[in-house]
Design an enzyme around this catalytic site. Sequence first.
Site, mmCIF file in Angstrom:
data_model
loop_
_atom_site.group_PDB
_atom_site.id
_atom_site.type_symbol
_atom_site.label_atom_id
_atom_site.label_comp_id
_atom_site.label_asym_id
_atom_site.label_seq_id
_atom_site.Cartn_x
_atom_site.Cartn_y
_atom_site.Cartn_z
ATOM 1 N N HIS A 161 -3.193 7.328 2.680
ATOM 2 C CA HIS A 161 -3.663 6.051 2.125
ATOM 3 C C HIS A 161 -5.033 5.749 2.739
ATOM 4 C CE1 HIS A 161 -4.170 1.960 1.084
ATOM 5 N NE2 HIS A 161 -3.792 1.465 2.250
ATOM 6 N N ASN A 221 -10.479 0.146 0.385
ATOM 7 C CA ASN A 221 -9.020 0.258 0.352
ATOM 8 C C ASN A 221 -8.509 -0.293 -0.980
ATOM 9 O OD1 ASN A 221 -6.269 -0.185 0.624
ATOM 10 N ND2 ASN A 221 -6.397 -0.998 2.707
ATOM 11 N N CYS A 279 0.814 -1.224 0.000
ATOM 12 C CA CYS A 279 0.000 0.000 0.000
ATOM 13 C C CYS A 279 0.846 1.272 0.000
ATOM 14 C CB CYS A 279 -0.935 0.019 1.204
ATOM 15 S SG CYS A 279 -2.050 -1.375 1.247
#
Length: 317
Positions: free
Chosen positions: A243, A274, A110
Amino acid sequence: MSFNVLGSGSYVPPKIVTNEELSRQMDTSDEWIASRTGIRQRHICTTETASDLAIEAAKRALESANTDPKELDLILCATVSGEVICPSLTCLVQAGIGATCPAMDINAACSAFLYMLATANGFFCAGMEKILVVGTEQMSRVLDWTDRSTAVLFGDGAGALVLGKGENFLGYYLHAQGDKDILYIPTQNYNSPWCQRENEKPAVSMKGQGTFRYAVNAMVRDIRQLLEEKGIREEELDWVIPHQANRRIIDAAARRFPNIPNERFYCNIDRYGNTSSASIPMALDELARSGQLKRGDLVALAAFGGGLSDGAVLLRW
Ligand code: UT7
């Protein structure tokens, strides 16, 4: 010498899966998902792959940057959920947009979009003039759709930036702490007659609370470290783009920056879930196209995830 952002693009597959739809397939509820994560829906691939999403996002970024693919000196793509190991997913993107430059993948889970911006910066220092960077994820192909503790969290999508030489990449801080217990996505052996290891389930496994704690601490430390190093005060930031893993992580980090108004922490997780390495470029593109992110705005990006890995970037849009 560093770079300026010349244009942005993003793309999500049209199929939307709401929390209600998930609740019909597994023991979960809109109430649980929304209150624990802020997620209401996610986009999920049906016929598309991670490279298809990347190609569409890249085309949109090139169009917004008014750049011909033949002008690119390099393409970098970040993914943990691409449909290929070889060729690199980036080579598929290169072919898909009609570019002729070198192309390679970057994996830092990520956090990869920030690792990729720092890598691109190195190539600008070495004399390159135009680089395309893409974060693309088909997380739906690496999830166990019978595991409610992970399946409800992720979504598919891609975001891209076209970068040109300039002075607006102001700095970065990157960090990694190798650990496969907290967040893990293995691949499988095919059929080696000598392999004595059992195949593992090739899907995301995660210790949610461990990741949560790591995420908040890392995000706060990385942004603070970078601001201090560059002599920039918190209140000078126009945007913080974290993020998008959990609304509660973003809120917890925001509370630790009392001089940055909460609304400057951008959050669109309600609509996308996500999307791993794609979440930051998708958010940047959404903010830019809506007119809220303006040329000259001072922006901090912050990411964390598998690795464990994390980092922050400071740039002027
Ligand atoms: O980009 C990668 C980085 N990933 C992250 O940043 C994720 C970070 N972690 C998180 O976002 C949160 O830890 C989660 C959203 C994953 C979980 O939230 P939590 O508040 O930490 O919940 P929990 O894991 O402590 O689970 C609480 C309860 C458990 O039930 P019991 O043991 O209390 O009876 C779970 O079994 O919630 C249950 N549960 C669910 N219930 C309904 C877990 N998943 C679900 C679900 N629906 N989908």
